[in-house]
Motif scaffolding. Structure first.
Motif, PDB file in Angstrom:
ATOM      1  N   GLN A   1      14.602  53.822  47.882  1.00  0.00           N
ATOM      2  CA  GLN A   1      14.871  52.935  48.885  1.00  0.00           C
ATOM      3  C   GLN A   1      13.602  52.358  49.147  1.00  0.00           C
ATOM      4  OE1 GLN A   1      16.693  55.584  51.624  1.00  0.00           O
ATOM      5  NE2 GLN A   1      19.086  55.141  50.832  1.00  0.00           N
TER       6      GLN A   1
ATOM      7  N   SER B   1      12.659  49.424  46.771  1.00  0.00           N
ATOM      8  CA  SER B   1      13.285  48.340  47.027  1.00  0.00           C
ATOM      9  C   SER B   1      12.870  47.579  48.236  1.00  0.00           C
ATOM     10  CB  SER B   1      14.915  48.470  46.924  1.00  0.00           C
ATOM     11  OG  SER B   1      15.212  49.029  48.149  1.00  0.00           O
ATOM     12  N   LEU B   2      12.393  48.062  49.343  1.00  0.00           N
ATOM     13  CA  LEU B   2      12.130  47.143  50.342  1.00  0.00           C
ATOM     14  C   LEU B   2      10.688  46.925  50.358  1.00  0.00           C
ATOM     15  CD1 LEU B   2      12.628  46.867  53.590  1.00  0.00           C
ATOM     16  CD2 LEU B   2      11.496  48.937  53.808  1.00  0.00           C
TER      17      LEU B   2
ATOM     18  N   GLY C   1       9.620  45.511  47.401  1.00  0.00           N
ATOM     19  CA  GLY C   1       9.677  44.484  46.630  1.00  0.00           C
ATOM     20  C   GLY C   1      10.357  43.312  47.416  1.00  0.00           C
ATOM     21  N   ASN C   2      10.857  43.537  48.512  1.00  0.00           N
ATOM     22  CA  ASN C   2      11.467  42.312  49.431  1.00  0.00           C
ATOM     23  C   ASN C   2      10.333  41.344  49.938  1.00  0.00           C
ATOM     24  OD1 ASN C   2      12.617  40.730  51.262  1.00  0.00           O
ATOM     25  ND2 ASN C   2      14.079  42.425  52.046  1.00  0.00           N
ATOM     26  N   PRO C   3      10.439  40.047  49.503  1.00  0.00           N
ATOM     27  CA  PRO C   3       9.250  39.233  50.141  1.00  0.00           C
ATOM     28  C   PRO C   3       9.345  39.030  51.585  1.00  0.00           C
ATOM     29  CG  PRO C   3      11.087  38.005  48.855  1.00  0.00           C
ATOM     30  CD  PRO C   3      11.502  39.428  48.786  1.00  0.00           C
ATOM     31  N   ARG C   4      10.400  39.313  52.239  1.00  0.00           N
ATOM     32  CA  ARG C   4      10.539  39.164  53.564  1.00  0.00           C
ATOM     33  C   ARG C   4       9.667  40.198  54.401  1.00  0.00           C
ATOM     34  NH1 ARG C   4      16.620  38.013  54.770  1.00  0.00           N
ATOM     35  NH2 ARG C   4      16.594  39.920  53.647  1.00  0.00           N
ATOM     36  N   LEU C   5       9.317  41.389  53.712  1.00  0.00           N
ATOM     37  CA  LEU C   5       8.616  42.447  54.521  1.00  0.00           C
ATOM     38  C   LEU C   5       7.061  42.152  54.610  1.00  0.00           C
ATOM     39  CD1 LEU C   5       8.443  45.510  55.300  1.00  0.00           C
ATOM     40  CD2 LEU C   5       7.570  45.989  52.888  1.00  0.00           C
TER      41      LEU C   5
ATOM     42  N   HIS D   1       0.664  42.469  46.371  1.00  0.00           N
ATOM     43  CA  HIS D   1       1.969  42.944  45.855  1.00  0.00           C
ATOM     44  C   HIS D   1       2.082  44.098  44.941  1.00  0.00           C
ATOM     45  CE1 HIS D   1       3.593  39.504  48.169  1.00  0.00           C
ATOM     46  NE2 HIS D   1       2.851  38.594  47.212  1.00  0.00           N
TER      47      HIS D   1
ATOM     48  N   GLN E   1       3.672  49.222  44.444  1.00  0.00           N
ATOM     49  CA  GLN E   1       4.139  49.857  43.847  1.00  0.00           C
ATOM     50  C   GLN E   1       3.485  50.731  43.000  1.00  0.00           C
ATOM     51  OE1 GLN E   1       4.100  46.643  43.470  1.00  0.00           O
ATOM     52  NE2 GLN E   1       3.563  46.130  41.396  1.00  0.00           N
TER      53      GLN E   1
END
Length: 175
Positions: free
Chosen positions: A43, A46-47, A49-53, A82, A85
């Motif tokens: 979870q 995936s967060l 990887g969100n560009p809005r984070l 980035h 991960q």
């Protein structure tokens, strides 16, 4: 996997250099282990990887309470590039660098039953003598070994299990 290790290696070396410079090897180990566990969660992955984070939110999410400010800057660098991960690989490579610097060998003793402390101490002393380093021993139980133990230390495997002896005997008889 090898690409992830290649990308993670410079970050691990930078983290190690920073920790060594400030004398905070153990604190960095704990912080990296925490961040790696969090980043490995599906979870959270995936967060991340969100560009809005926002980078600051990623740092807050991955940083353990009371972490050194250098660690927060390190996480911010990962977020800006980035590379969050890669935290599990970075933590593993950092641990290897720390073990090498502190001259520690990690070994796993797998036995058919739980070994008494006296036997573990004897194994640890023998490994310390063999490697000329401190040894960090972890244990595991595998009833399939029937008896004896298998010791894994780095690239070295010492199979003293009854299962291993039976397998070698079978191979010798078949040849």
């Amino acid at each position: 996997m090898s690409q992830a290790l290649t990308l993670a290696r410079p970050y691990a070396r930078a983290a190690f250099a920073s920790a060594q410079e400030t004398g905070t090897l153990a604190a960095w180990s704990e912080s990296l282990a925490f961040a790696a566990r969090v980043a490995a969660d599906p979870q959270v992955a995936s967060l991340l990887g969100n560009p809005r984070l926002a980078a600051t939110d990623a740092v807050a999410l991955l940083s353990p309470e009371g972490a050194h400010e250098d660690f927060a800057r390190f996480l911010a660098l990962l977020a800006d590039n980035h590379r969050q991960q890669l935290l599990p690989e970075i933590a593993a490579l950092y641990a290897e660098l720390r073990d090498e610097a502190e001259r520690v060998v990690k070994a796993t003793v797998t036995s058919a039953t739980l070994l008494p402390d006296a036997e573990l101490d004897a194994i640890k002393a023998a490994l310390r003598k063999r490697f000329g380093r401190d040894v960090d021993v972890s244990t595991a139980v595998d009833p399939a070994l029937i008896g004896g133990a298998v010791i894994t230390a780095g690239d070295i495997v010492i199979d003293g299990s009854l299962r291993g002896k039976l397998d070698r005997l079978q191979s010798a008889l078949a040849a």
